[in-house]
Design an enzyme around this catalytic site. Sequence first.
Site, PDB file in Angstrom:
ATOM      1  N   HIS A 179      -9.893 -16.915  -9.364  1.00  0.00           N
ATOM      2  CA  HIS A 179      -8.809 -16.542 -10.275  1.00  0.00           C
ATOM      3  C   HIS A 179      -7.564 -17.403 -10.090  1.00  0.00           C
ATOM      4  O   HIS A 179      -6.685 -17.432 -10.962  1.00  0.00           O
ATOM      5  CB  HIS A 179      -8.455 -15.069 -10.100  1.00  0.00           C
ATOM      6  CG  HIS A 179      -8.257 -14.347 -11.398  1.00  0.00           C
ATOM      7  ND1 HIS A 179      -7.553 -14.883 -12.459  1.00  0.00           N
ATOM      8  CD2 HIS A 179      -8.669 -13.128 -11.823  1.00  0.00           C
ATOM      9  CE1 HIS A 179      -7.534 -14.023 -13.461  1.00  0.00           C
ATOM     10  NE2 HIS A 179      -8.209 -12.961 -13.108  1.00  0.00           N
ATOM     11  N   ASP A 186     -23.628 -18.926 -27.804  1.00  0.00           N
ATOM     12  CA  ASP A 186     -25.058 -19.072 -28.076  1.00  0.00           C
ATOM     13  C   ASP A 186     -25.581 -20.268 -27.278  1.00  0.00           C
ATOM     14  O   ASP A 186     -25.173 -21.405 -27.510  1.00  0.00           O
ATOM     15  CB  ASP A 186     -25.267 -19.285 -29.579  1.00  0.00           C
ATOM     16  CG  ASP A 186     -26.737 -19.407 -29.967  1.00  0.00           C
ATOM     17  OD1 ASP A 186     -27.600 -19.477 -29.073  1.00  0.00           O
ATOM     18  OD2 ASP A 186     -27.012 -19.456 -31.177  1.00  0.00           O
TER      19      ASP A 186
END
Length: 453
Positions: free
Chosen positions: A167, A390
């Site tokens: 992070h 995708d």
Amino acid sequence: MTKLEVVSTCVIKSQKSIEKKIELTPWDLQVLTLDPNQKGLLFHKPNPKELAKSSSEIIINHLKISLSKTLNYFPLLAGRLVARKNIDDDTLSFCVDCKNEGAEFAHVIALDLNVADILEQTYVPKIVKCFFPLNGVRNYEGVSKPLLAVQVTELVDGFFIGCTMNHCVADGTSFWHFFNSWSELTRDSNLIVNKPPVLDRWFPEFVATPIHIQEHDLIYDEFVATPIHAQEEHERIFHFSKENIAQLKAKANSEYGHNIVCISSLQALLAHLWQSVIRCRFGTNAADENFSFKLLIGARPRLQLHLPQGYFGNALHLVNVTTTAKEILEHDSGWIALQMNKVISTQTHEEVMNFYQSWVKNPKMLKKSEVFASSLIASSSPRFNVYDNDFGWGRPVAVRSGAGNKHEGIITIFCGAEEGSMDIQACLAPQTLRAMGHDTKFMAAVTKIHDIV
């Protein structure tokens, strides 16, 4: 009981090595003691009955190759954190060294698990936490641990791609920037990433770099050190359709909005959730004690001089919406949404600069014992591009977050699979989640996910 079998692990490096060190900002440094960002996507296998083992291996190898190509654009994800000792004042400074030590990649098989076993459960199965690598690692351990780790878990009829990203390197906006780019390059290796990341960090003129922090600020508190498997929280996905969200928003604005204030869809939804949590936690005997909803505020659109498109890093800080449990139950959810709106509206360019400047003068790490005390905290955003990822097998059917930073009160927000809808992954005590499932006022706005998949 489901068994996970590790097929292979390896290190994926960028195809191009660069010599670059990236200094970290207050936005990056404040999360050093927290956990990495963990998000993952669930996909159906292409023609699962016809997919032979060799075909599965081809898919895995193709993912490795495309990941290496993606790291060409995101070289810091193949690097490591560097902690430097400042002799003059006995402090530490951190940077990212893009030295191409590589990202971690694992292929794992869930021998008896189907996509439906993930989607059609009332609660998020505990096994989902095991779909993510580097569980239990803290951000500052990026000095020796990968800043990016990927685990592809192969189900009987699907794949789950789980990413763990340090992070200190990236917030949610940047996390999904990487994920979107990886899926594009997997689908078509000849593509050029249309929004290349901007790697250099942004510092106002008044900030001298590198920023110095005290070493004792990196010590765990007891809350941080709680073992993952000792936590008792459960997680549940609540799905809200576009129509139901619109109704919540319209109701809130009709009651408390006016020409100047416009309560947003997300504010109305979070207020609806907050009221249910309090109702289910305290019943009708809510005490007159403070209770906070902490919101992660993105700085990108608030700065007068916007950060460059594709800025890759963190650009957010935490704000509190505080009221009492008693007030939450005495008012309509529209009033609660208005309190959120008021706090968010104060986050101007000047406030962002005030945060930045005060943090540099007095660095303060986010501590779980402080962040999660008597509060809810909303993370992630419905604006992130989740369902266009995708990889060549079609759109994902679900998104889930991992074990990182999971304690009671974490509310993870995602866009839903259908346009305009939202999903909330709520991590709360089991008794609270059970009560919310029977809270007719709250559940009237909830749609069952597997009715629409």
